[in-house]
Enzyme design. Structure first.
Site, PDB file in Angstrom:
ATOM      1  N   ARG A  74     -72.277 -44.251  -9.670  1.00 46.59           N
ATOM      2  CA  ARG A  74     -71.085 -44.004  -8.851  1.00 46.59           C
ATOM      3  C   ARG A  74     -71.251 -42.714  -8.040  1.00 46.59           C
ATOM      4  NH1 ARG A  74     -65.213 -44.177 -10.648  1.00 46.59           N
ATOM      5  NH2 ARG A  74     -64.986 -44.278  -8.388  1.00 46.59           N
ATOM      6  N   GLN A 106     -55.107 -39.730  -8.279  1.00 44.91           N
ATOM      7  CA  GLN A 106     -55.730 -40.392  -9.424  1.00 44.91           C
ATOM      8  C   GLN A 106     -57.239 -40.501  -9.184  1.00 44.91           C
ATOM      9  OE1 GLN A 106     -53.162 -43.981 -10.793  1.00 44.91           O
ATOM     10  NE2 GLN A 106     -52.726 -43.682  -8.615  1.00 44.91           N
ATOM     11  N   VAL A 108     -61.149 -39.532  -8.391  1.00 43.73           N
ATOM     12  CA  VAL A 108     -62.086 -38.559  -8.988  1.00 43.73           C
ATOM     13  C   VAL A 108     -63.194 -38.195  -7.994  1.00 43.73           C
ATOM     14  CG1 VAL A 108     -61.647 -39.424 -11.323  1.00 43.73           C
ATOM     15  CG2 VAL A 108     -63.506 -40.435  -9.991  1.00 43.73           C
ATOM     16  N   HIS A 124     -56.950 -37.562 -13.027  1.00 42.19           N
ATOM     17  CA  HIS A 124     -58.003 -38.252 -13.780  1.00 42.19           C
ATOM     18  C   HIS A 124     -59.313 -37.509 -13.762  1.00 42.19           C
ATOM     19  CE1 HIS A 124     -55.673 -42.227 -13.094  1.00 42.19           C
ATOM     20  NE2 HIS A 124     -55.101 -41.433 -13.959  1.00 42.19           N
ATOM     21  N   CYS A 132     -68.944 -30.975 -22.217  1.00 39.59           N
ATOM     22  CA  CYS A 132     -69.426 -31.496 -23.496  1.00 39.59           C
ATOM     23  C   CYS A 132     -68.323 -32.257 -24.224  1.00 39.59           C
ATOM     24  CB  CYS A 132     -69.910 -30.330 -24.389  1.00 39.59           C
ATOM     25  SG  CYS A 132     -70.379 -30.871 -26.043  1.00 39.59           S
ATOM     26  N   CYS A 155     -73.682 -26.559 -28.061  1.00 36.15           N
ATOM     27  CA  CYS A 155     -73.456 -27.054 -29.439  1.00 36.15           C
ATOM     28  C   CYS A 155     -74.343 -28.237 -29.795  1.00 36.15           C
ATOM     29  CB  CYS A 155     -71.984 -27.478 -29.606  1.00 36.15           C
ATOM     30  SG  CYS A 155     -71.596 -29.067 -28.817  1.00 36.15           S
ATOM     31  N   GLY A 192     -52.029 -45.875  -1.371  1.00 32.20           N
ATOM     32  CA  GLY A 192     -53.285 -46.491  -1.810  1.00 32.20           C
ATOM     33  C   GLY A 192     -53.444 -46.611  -3.303  1.00 32.20           C
ATOM     34  N   SER A 194     -52.308 -49.140  -6.720  1.00 37.31           N
ATOM     35  CA  SER A 194     -51.696 -50.410  -7.155  1.00 37.31           C
ATOM     36  C   SER A 194     -50.526 -50.137  -8.096  1.00 37.31           C
ATOM     37  CB  SER A 194     -52.753 -51.262  -7.883  1.00 37.31           C
ATOM     38  OG  SER A 194     -53.265 -50.535  -8.992  1.00 37.31           O
ATOM     39  N   PRO A 219     -51.725 -51.750   2.326  1.00 37.04           N
ATOM     40  CA  PRO A 219     -51.774 -52.977   3.136  1.00 37.04           C
ATOM     41  C   PRO A 219     -50.992 -54.121   2.493  1.00 37.04           C
ATOM     42  CG  PRO A 219     -53.991 -52.136   2.705  1.00 37.04           C
ATOM     43  CD  PRO A 219     -53.042 -51.340   1.870  1.00 37.04           C
TER      44      PRO A 219
HETATM   45  P1  NAD Z   1     -53.175 -45.410 -21.351  1.00 37.48           P
HETATM   46  O1  NAD Z   1     -52.105 -46.400 -21.109  1.00 37.48           O
HETATM   47  O2  NAD Z   1     -54.113 -45.593 -22.487  1.00 37.48           O
HETATM   48  O3  NAD Z   1     -52.508 -43.983 -21.470  1.00 37.48           O
HETATM   49  C1  NAD Z   1     -52.824 -42.989 -20.623  1.00 37.48           C
HETATM   50  C2  NAD Z   1     -52.945 -41.735 -21.450  1.00 37.48           C
HETATM   51  O4  NAD Z   1     -52.112 -40.825 -20.780  1.00 37.48           O
HETATM   52  C3  NAD Z   1     -52.418 -41.861 -22.888  1.00 37.48           C
HETATM   53  O5  NAD Z   1     -53.521 -41.913 -23.752  1.00 37.48           O
HETATM   54  C4  NAD Z   1     -51.585 -40.613 -23.066  1.00 37.48           C
HETATM   55  O6  NAD Z   1     -52.359 -39.622 -23.714  1.00 37.48           O
HETATM   56  C5  NAD Z   1     -51.310 -40.155 -21.670  1.00 37.48           C
HETATM   57  N1  NAD Z   1     -49.939 -40.398 -21.332  1.00 37.48           N
HETATM   58  C6  NAD Z   1     -49.317 -41.584 -21.224  1.00 37.48           C
HETATM   59  N2  NAD Z   1     -48.023 -41.363 -20.895  1.00 37.48           N
HETATM   60  C7  NAD Z   1     -47.882 -40.025 -20.771  1.00 37.48           C
HETATM   61  C8  NAD Z   1     -46.803 -39.179 -20.459  1.00 37.48           C
HETATM   62  N3  NAD Z   1     -45.596 -39.670 -20.187  1.00 37.48           N
HETATM   63  N4  NAD Z   1     -47.013 -37.849 -20.460  1.00 37.48           N
HETATM   64  C9  NAD Z   1     -48.234 -37.363 -20.707  1.00 37.48           C
HETATM   65  N5  NAD Z   1     -49.305 -38.097 -21.016  1.00 37.48           N
HETATM   66  C10 NAD Z   1     -49.095 -39.410 -21.049  1.00 37.48           C
HETATM   67  O7  NAD Z   1     -53.974 -45.283 -19.993  1.00 37.48           O
HETATM   68  P2  NAD Z   1     -55.263 -46.031 -19.641  1.00 37.48           P
HETATM   69  O8  NAD Z   1     -54.905 -47.053 -18.631  1.00 37.48           O
HETATM   70  O9  NAD Z   1     -55.917 -46.460 -20.885  1.00 37.48           O
HETATM   71  O10 NAD Z   1     -56.185 -44.912 -18.981  1.00 37.48           O
HETATM   72  C11 NAD Z   1     -56.016 -43.562 -19.353  1.00 37.48           C
HETATM   73  C12 NAD Z   1     -56.104 -42.799 -18.107  1.00 37.48           C
HETATM   74  O11 NAD Z   1     -57.483 -42.752 -17.699  1.00 37.48           O
HETATM   75  C13 NAD Z   1     -55.316 -43.487 -17.023  1.00 37.48           C
HETATM   76  O12 NAD Z   1     -54.599 -42.579 -16.286  1.00 37.48           O
HETATM   77  C14 NAD Z   1     -56.428 -44.168 -16.237  1.00 37.48           C
HETATM   78  O13 NAD Z   1     -56.066 -44.319 -14.904  1.00 37.48           O
HETATM   79  C15 NAD Z   1     -57.547 -43.183 -16.377  1.00 37.48           C
HETATM   80  N6  NAD Z   1     -58.829 -43.846 -16.104  1.00 37.48           N
HETATM   81  C16 NAD Z   1     -59.687 -43.263 -15.216  1.00 37.48           C
HETATM   82  C17 NAD Z   1     -60.850 -43.907 -14.890  1.00 37.48           C
HETATM   83  C18 NAD Z   1     -61.750 -43.311 -13.859  1.00 37.48           C
HETATM   84  O14 NAD Z   1     -62.844 -43.786 -13.657  1.00 37.48           O
HETATM   85  N7  NAD Z   1     -61.257 -42.259 -13.196  1.00 37.48           N
HETATM   86  C19 NAD Z   1     -61.185 -45.114 -15.485  1.00 37.48           C
HETATM   87  C20 NAD Z   1     -60.296 -45.654 -16.387  1.00 37.48           C
HETATM   88  C21 NAD Z   1     -59.107 -45.019 -16.695  1.00 37.48           C
HETATM   89  N1  APR Z   2     -55.148 -47.945   2.523  1.00 40.68           N
HETATM   90  C1  APR Z   2     -54.154 -47.924   1.597  1.00 40.68           C
HETATM   91  N2  APR Z   2     -54.181 -48.667   0.465  1.00 40.68           N
HETATM   92  C2  APR Z   2     -55.253 -49.447   0.271  1.00 40.68           C
HETATM   93  C3  APR Z   2     -56.327 -49.536   1.194  1.00 40.68           C
HETATM   94  C4  APR Z   2     -56.234 -48.722   2.353  1.00 40.68           C
HETATM   95  N3  APR Z   2     -57.203 -48.728   3.282  1.00 40.68           N
HETATM   96  N4  APR Z   2     -57.237 -50.416   0.703  1.00 40.68           N
HETATM   97  C5  APR Z   2     -56.755 -50.858  -0.476  1.00 40.68           C
HETATM   98  N5  APR Z   2     -55.553 -50.302  -0.721  1.00 40.68           N
HETATM   99  C6  APR Z   2     -54.680 -50.487  -1.874  1.00 40.68           C
HETATM  100  C7  APR Z   2     -54.782 -51.816  -2.578  1.00 40.68           C
HETATM  101  O1  APR Z   2     -53.856 -52.741  -2.011  1.00 40.68           O
HETATM  102  C8  APR Z   2     -54.358 -51.416  -4.012  1.00 40.68           C
HETATM  103  O2  APR Z   2     -52.963 -51.534  -4.153  1.00 40.68           O
HETATM  104  O3  APR Z   2     -55.094 -49.518  -2.807  1.00 40.68           O
HETATM  105  C9  APR Z   2     -54.743 -49.942  -4.108  1.00 40.68           C
HETATM  106  C10 APR Z   2     -55.945 -49.685  -5.011  1.00 40.68           C
HETATM  107  O4  APR Z   2     -55.530 -49.941  -6.321  1.00 40.68           O
HETATM  108  P1  APR Z   2     -56.556 -49.700  -7.517  1.00 40.68           P
HETATM  109  O5  APR Z   2     -57.882 -50.183  -7.155  1.00 40.68           O
HETATM  110  O6  APR Z   2     -55.864 -50.214  -8.753  1.00 40.68           O
HETATM  111  O7  APR Z   2     -56.691 -48.118  -7.613  1.00 40.68           O
HETATM  112  P2  APR Z   2     -55.699 -47.101  -8.330  1.00 40.68           P
HETATM  113  O8  APR Z   2     -54.281 -47.506  -8.152  1.00 40.68           O
HETATM  114  O9  APR Z   2     -56.112 -45.760  -7.892  1.00 40.68           O
HETATM  115  O10 APR Z   2     -56.085 -47.278  -9.893  1.00 40.68           O
HETATM  116  C11 APR Z   2     -55.436 -46.384 -10.825  1.00 40.68           C
HETATM  117  O11 APR Z   2     -56.889 -47.092 -12.591  1.00 40.68           O
HETATM  118  O12 APR Z   2     -58.940 -47.675 -13.430  1.00 40.68           O
HETATM  119  C12 APR Z   2     -58.050 -46.661 -13.281  1.00 40.68           C
HETATM  120  O13 APR Z   2     -58.518 -44.412 -13.300  1.00 40.68           O
HETATM  121  C13 APR Z   2     -58.616 -45.542 -12.496  1.00 40.68           C
HETATM  122  O14 APR Z   2     -57.506 -43.935 -11.138  1.00 40.68           O
HETATM  123  C14 APR Z   2     -57.672 -45.342 -11.339  1.00 40.68           C
HETATM  124  C15 APR Z   2     -56.422 -45.975 -11.868  1.00 40.68           C
END
Ligand code: NAD
Ligand code: APR
Length: 244
Positions: A74, A106, A108, A124, A132, A155, A192, A194, A219
């Site tokens: 990624r 959200q 990264v 996120h 670590c 560690c 942007g 969902s 969209p």
């Molecule tokens: P989840 O439903 O397991 O819970 C999210 C976590 O957030 C919980 O474990 C809890 O500790 C915390 N949380 C929930 N409600 C809260 C609140 N009201 N106040 C404070 N903390 C709260 O979520 P998930 O779908 O399993 O994913 C956990 C998080 O990691 C999500 O936000 C998800 O988007 C993120 N994530 C990021 C990536 C990435 O690549 N960036 C990939 C997957 C998930």
């Molecule tokens: N402009 C605006 N919105 C867009 C565009 C665009 N050009 N292209 C796509 N979208 C919208 C799609 O319609 C969809 O509703 O962006 C949204 C993307 O949704 P996801 O892919 O679910 O991304 P996100 O909402 O950020 O996911 C939340 O889920 O897996 C975890 O940690 C991960 O941060 C992520 C979290």
């Protein structure tokens, strides 16, 4: 693209604006989203990879090298991606002298910072940082091209990407800042995303509960029940039209 004058006025006259962005704000930079919308051409990440295997703490414990390599893939994908008009417009808007604009993401990918945003609440984490798993010490070594999990120099533990994985808690300070910005705004702009993943997806309801207007830029309208208006369009194109 036309934006209803009533919506435009709400955006231009808001005093305290809180913006929450998701993967869609980076889509026009060529970054794959996690969950595609119907017209989306690019394959979404979760349609190709199992999030529980690639983006969860259990997945990392089960096969650390597989998860590490997926994030290295990624990072390589993200390396040459540029901020788009939406990232740049939001960064400019944050400099406004007449409106107080707070940005929560959200994502990264670091593209908001690359687009000029100085203050970004990263719910996120950030894929360009590592730490670590065991002692939580930041790891600032160069990881470019490293294909197996690095041993923590502090560690002996395992170095992991500083990204919040499924079932992990969000960074406490980031979550507190995001809650506070949602409670104190008069306009909540969801761009942007969902709106499917909590707790981030609950911020719009927090804003709504204290009287904010909730506007979505997407969209395809999401199922979020608290949205007052949806500007149906791509973030880059919408922000270009808004010209804020
Ligand atoms: P989840 O439903 O397991 O819970 C999210 C976590 O957030 C919980 O474990 C809890 O500790 C915390 N949380 C929930 N409600 C809260 C609140 N009201 N106040 C404070 N903390 C709260 O979520 P998930 O779908 O399993 O994913 C956990 C998080 O990691 C999500 O936000 C998800 O988007 C993120 N994530 C990021 C990536 C990435 O690549 N960036 C990939 C997957 C998930
Ligand atoms: N402009 C605006 N919105 C867009 C565009 C665009 N050009 N292209 C796509 N979208 C919208 C799609 O319609 C969809 O509703 O962006 C949204 C993307 O949704 P996801 O892919 O679910 O991304 P996100 O909402 O950020 O996911 C939340 O889920 O897996 C975890 O940690 C991960 O941060 C992520 C979290």
């Amino acid at each position: 693209m036309d934006i209803e004058p009533e919506v435009l006025a709400l955006i231009q006259h808001a005093k305290r604006v809180t913006i929450l962005t998701g993967a869609g704000v980076s889509a026009e930079s060529g970054v794959a989203t996690f969950r595609a919308y119907k017209e989306e051409t690019q394959e979404s990440l979760w349609s190709q990879y199992d999030p529980q295997k690639m983006a969860s703490i259990d997945g990392f414990r089960e096969n650390p090298n597989r998860v590490w390599q997926w994030y290295q893939w990624r990072r390589n994908e993200l390396k040459n991606k540029e901020p788009n008009d939406a990232h740049k417009a939001i960064a400019k808007w944050q400099q406004s002298k007449t409106q107080n604009v707070t940005l929560i993401t959200q994502n990264v990918d670091g593209l908001h910072q690359a687009g000029g945003s100085k203050d970004v609440i990263e719910l996120h984490g950030n894929i360009w940082r590592n730490h670590c798993l065991q002692c939580l010490a930041d790891y600032n070594g160069d990881v470019d091209g490293v294909e197996t999990v690095i041993e923590c120099p502090e560690c002996g533990g395992q170095i992991r990407p500083s990204v919040v994985w499924f079932s992990e808690a969000l960074p406490e300070q980031a979550w507190r800042d995001a809650e506070s910005a949602s409670y104190s705004c008069d306009l909540f702009l969801s761009v942007g995303t969902s709106s499917q993943v909590y707790p981030a997806a609950g911020l719009a309801a927090l804003a709504k509960s204290q009287g904010a207007t909730v506007i979505e830029v997407n969209p395809e309208p999401t199922e979020s029940s608290v949205v007052d208006y949806c500007i149906e369009g791509k973030a880059g194109e919408v922000f270009k039209t808004l010209n804020i």
